[in-house]
Design an enzyme around this catalytic site. Structure first.
Site, PDB file in Angstrom:
ATOM      1  N   SER A 153       0.860  -1.179   0.000  1.00  0.00           N
ATOM      2  CA  SER A 153       0.000   0.000   0.000  1.00  0.00           C
ATOM      3  C   SER A 153       0.897   1.229   0.000  1.00  0.00           C
ATOM      4  O   SER A 153       1.700   1.406   0.916  1.00  0.00           O
ATOM      5  CB  SER A 153      -0.874  -0.032   1.264  1.00  0.00           C
ATOM      6  OG  SER A 153      -1.567   1.184   1.427  1.00  0.00           O
ATOM      7  N   LYS A 179      -1.106  -0.965  -4.411  1.00  0.00           N
ATOM      8  CA  LYS A 179      -2.314  -0.204  -4.040  1.00  0.00           C
ATOM      9  C   LYS A 179      -1.910   1.241  -3.814  1.00  0.00           C
ATOM     10  O   LYS A 179      -0.967   1.516  -3.067  1.00  0.00           O
ATOM     11  CB  LYS A 179      -2.927  -0.819  -2.784  1.00  0.00           C
ATOM     12  CG  LYS A 179      -3.926   0.046  -2.040  1.00  0.00           C
ATOM     13  CD  LYS A 179      -4.613  -0.762  -0.942  1.00  0.00           C
ATOM     14  CE  LYS A 179      -4.697   0.023   0.346  1.00  0.00           C
ATOM     15  NZ  LYS A 179      -5.326  -0.766   1.438  1.00  0.00           N
ATOM     16  N   LYS A 181      -2.935   4.999  -2.532  1.00  0.00           N
ATOM     17  CA  LYS A 181      -3.873   5.803  -1.759  1.00  0.00           C
ATOM     18  C   LYS A 181      -4.273   6.984  -2.636  1.00  0.00           C
ATOM     19  O   LYS A 181      -3.401   7.619  -3.256  1.00  0.00           O
ATOM     20  CB  LYS A 181      -3.200   6.311  -0.478  1.00  0.00           C
ATOM     21  CG  LYS A 181      -2.909   5.215   0.529  1.00  0.00           C
ATOM     22  CD  LYS A 181      -4.201   4.700   1.162  1.00  0.00           C
ATOM     23  CE  LYS A 181      -3.910   3.776   2.318  1.00  0.00           C
ATOM     24  NZ  LYS A 181      -5.139   3.260   2.958  1.00  0.00           N
ATOM     25  N   ASP A 206      -7.154   3.044  -3.008  1.00  0.00           N
ATOM     26  CA  ASP A 206      -7.873   3.094  -1.722  1.00  0.00           C
ATOM     27  C   ASP A 206      -8.123   4.555  -1.387  1.00  0.00           C
ATOM     28  O   ASP A 206      -7.176   5.334  -1.226  1.00  0.00           O
ATOM     29  CB  ASP A 206      -7.032   2.424  -0.631  1.00  0.00           C
ATOM     30  CG  ASP A 206      -7.753   2.340   0.712  1.00  0.00           C
ATOM     31  OD1 ASP A 206      -8.886   2.850   0.826  1.00  0.00           O
ATOM     32  OD2 ASP A 206      -7.168   1.755   1.653  1.00  0.00           O
ATOM     33  N   GLU A 231     -11.073   0.734  -3.345  1.00  0.00           N
ATOM     34  CA  GLU A 231     -11.359   0.451  -1.944  1.00  0.00           C
ATOM     35  C   GLU A 231     -11.977   1.664  -1.255  1.00  0.00           C
ATOM     36  O   GLU A 231     -11.460   2.771  -1.352  1.00  0.00           O
ATOM     37  CB  GLU A 231     -10.033   0.047  -1.270  1.00  0.00           C
ATOM     38  CG  GLU A 231     -10.163  -0.442   0.156  1.00  0.00           C
ATOM     39  CD  GLU A 231      -8.807  -0.914   0.711  1.00  0.00           C
ATOM     40  OE1 GLU A 231      -7.899  -1.230  -0.087  1.00  0.00           O
ATOM     41  OE2 GLU A 231      -8.669  -0.956   1.945  1.00  0.00           O
ATOM     42  N   ASP A 256     -13.707  -1.644   3.069  1.00  0.00           N
ATOM     43  CA  ASP A 256     -12.804  -1.773   4.219  1.00  0.00           C
ATOM     44  C   ASP A 256     -13.558  -1.230   5.437  1.00  0.00           C
ATOM     45  O   ASP A 256     -14.258  -1.994   6.130  1.00  0.00           O
ATOM     46  CB  ASP A 256     -11.512  -0.987   3.899  1.00  0.00           C
ATOM     47  CG  ASP A 256     -10.521  -0.881   5.063  1.00  0.00           C
ATOM     48  OD1 ASP A 256     -10.847  -1.287   6.174  1.00  0.00           O
ATOM     49  OD2 ASP A 256      -9.396  -0.363   4.854  1.00  0.00           O
ATOM     50  N   LYS A 280      -9.869  -7.062   8.015  1.00  0.00           N
ATOM     51  CA  LYS A 280      -8.856  -6.685   9.011  1.00  0.00           C
ATOM     52  C   LYS A 280      -9.372  -7.216  10.339  1.00  0.00           C
ATOM     53  O   LYS A 280     -10.489  -6.877  10.749  1.00  0.00           O
ATOM     54  CB  LYS A 280      -8.716  -5.160   9.105  1.00  0.00           C
ATOM     55  CG  LYS A 280      -8.058  -4.514   7.899  1.00  0.00           C
ATOM     56  CD  LYS A 280      -7.946  -3.017   8.069  1.00  0.00           C
ATOM     57  CE  LYS A 280      -7.333  -2.380   6.840  1.00  0.00           C
ATOM     58  NZ  LYS A 280      -7.448  -0.905   6.855  1.00  0.00           N
ATOM     59  N   GLY A 308      -4.163  -4.290   6.206  1.00  0.00           N
ATOM     60  CA  GLY A 308      -3.144  -4.034   7.215  1.00  0.00           C
ATOM     61  C   GLY A 308      -3.383  -2.707   7.898  1.00  0.00           C
ATOM     62  O   GLY A 308      -4.130  -1.858   7.400  1.00  0.00           O
TER      63      GLY A 308
END
Ligand code: OSB
Ligand code: MG
Length: 392
Positions: A153, A179, A181, A206, A231, A256, A280, A308
């Site tokens: 990420s 991934k 952000k 995400d 996400e 998420d 998670k 995570g």
């Protein structure tokens, strides 16, 4: 698609070791990050790690409460989790011997919310149960994968050049999925650039709730980049607008923040709010809920993957065990220890092989050695909660 056959009964469901827990310890340890991590809700330079232990029969099990210092990703914080464990959850654990994970989960169920606090104790309990019975976490929960695929990420970077460098770096290290952000102003163009440079990689984004349904046309542009998933684009607790958005997007939505337990996961799937779920253990309240989400998704053929929370090696070890379940078919946010920390609290540290996989250990409990000297040296606070004499 046809439903898959029932999952085999996992050893954990039959584990009937009766464990009298004598004490619970809460400990905070500050670990510097090797580079700052920035998301749509802020930037951090270090991680205050919240470790929790459960001791019974002379053996100690280790868990991690993944709450952050500030209530941004979640309303929980290190402070709220300490309060809830000290005043409510620990007394419920210490009251009488624990007969299994289900027993523990039932004791916590009457306390609303505070999933990360509950999860920390479930993790410590399962590590303890594994050490007492000589079983690894993966064995206890019915894991089937000896190596798990992992991704990385990548936080919001000061410049696109730095982001492209980071992408190159982690691809070279073998990570199977990148991934990114995203947030308004750091989205379409950066995804376009990364995709142009890497037409074939597994790529996802995400948003950590940075958008609203009115941004539908903006978000639809992401459909051009063959993303694995988007996400949590919308509100942290929303299912309805995500269902509306998913109906207009070709790209799969992965939830998420919105998935706070197995009940919410089933609702999200029934509503069509997402096609993929990020599990998670902390966010959903522990192994009991994480396993239930896995099983429900496995039966429905819905892919899941392990998220995570910038965990230390202890939380990371638990994530590795979870991701060994058969339904975890997509690479998890389970990076090498060195992705975040110069030195980890477990030995050996978590390594990512050049094929982008992590080995699932088979030793008792988390299957890693606890580096107590390092933990002690970096400890900021310790609080011990012991069983009262009048215990039944
Ligand atoms: O949204 O998945 C998230 C980190 C902290 C809080 C929330 C998230 C994340 C990450 C990093 O994306 C995952 C990791 O590498 O641990
Ligand atoms: Mg996320």
């Amino acid at each position: 698609m046809q439903a898959r056959s029932e999952l085999a009964t996992r050893p954990l469901s039959e584990a009937s070791a009766r464990l009298a827990i004598e004490r619970i310890e809460m400990r905070t340890v500050r670990l510097a990050l090797t580079e700052p991590f920035e998301t749509s809700f802020g930037r951090i330079d270090s991680r205050l790690i919240f470790l929790v232990t459960m001791t019974g029969a002379g053996i100690t099990g280790w868990g991690e409460v993944v709450a952050a210092e500030e209530p941004r990703y979640s309303y929980e914080t290190v402070g709220t989790a300490k309060h809830v464990i000290r005043d409510y959850l620990a007394p419920a654990v210490l009251a009488r011997p624990v007969t299994g994970l289900g027993d523990l989960a039932r004791r916590f169920a009457s306390f609303r919310g505070h999933n990360m606090a509950k999860a920390g104790l479930e993790l410590a309990y399962l590590d303890l149960l594994g050490r007492v019975t000589g079983q690894s976490l993966t064995e206890l929960i019915g894991g089937t994968q000896a190596r798990i695929p992992v991704g990385v990420s990548l936080g919001i970077q000061p410049t696109i050049e730095l982001l492209l460098e980071r992408v190159e770096k982690y691809l070279a290290l073998g990570y199977q999925r990148i991934k990114l952000k995203i947030k308004p102003g750091w989205d379409i163009e950066i995804v376009r650039m990364v995709r142009e440079q890497h037409p074939e990689i597994l790529l996802s984004v995400d948003a950590n709730s940075a958008y609203q349904l009115k941004d539908l046309d903006h978000l639809k542009q992401l459909d051009d980049f063959n993303l694995l998933m988007i996400e949590q684009p919308l509100e942290h607790d929303d299912l309805i607008d995500h269902a509306k958005l998913q109906a207009h997007l070709a790209t799969a939505i992965c939830l998420d923040e919105s998935i706070t337990g197995a009940f919410r996961a089933e609702q999200a799937l029934d509503l069509g709010s997402c096609r993929i779920i990020n599990v998670k253990i902390g966010r959903v309240g522990g192994y009991s809920q994480a396993l239930a989400i896995h099983d429900a998704c496995y039966t429905r053929n819905v892919p899941v993957w392990c998220g995570g929370m910038l965990e230390s090696g202890i939380g990371r070890a638990h994530n590795i065990a979870l991701a060994s379940l058969p339904g975890f078919s997509l690479p998890g946010d389970i990076s090498a220890s060195s992705r975040y920390f110069a030195r980890d609290v477990i030995i050996p540290e978590v390594l990512v092989a050049t094929d982008g996989t992590v080995h699932v250990p088979r030793g008792p409990g988390i299957g890693f050695e606890i580096n107590l000297d390092y933990i002690t040296a970096e400890t900021q606070t310790v609080e011990r909660i012991v069983a009262l004499n009048g215990r039944k």
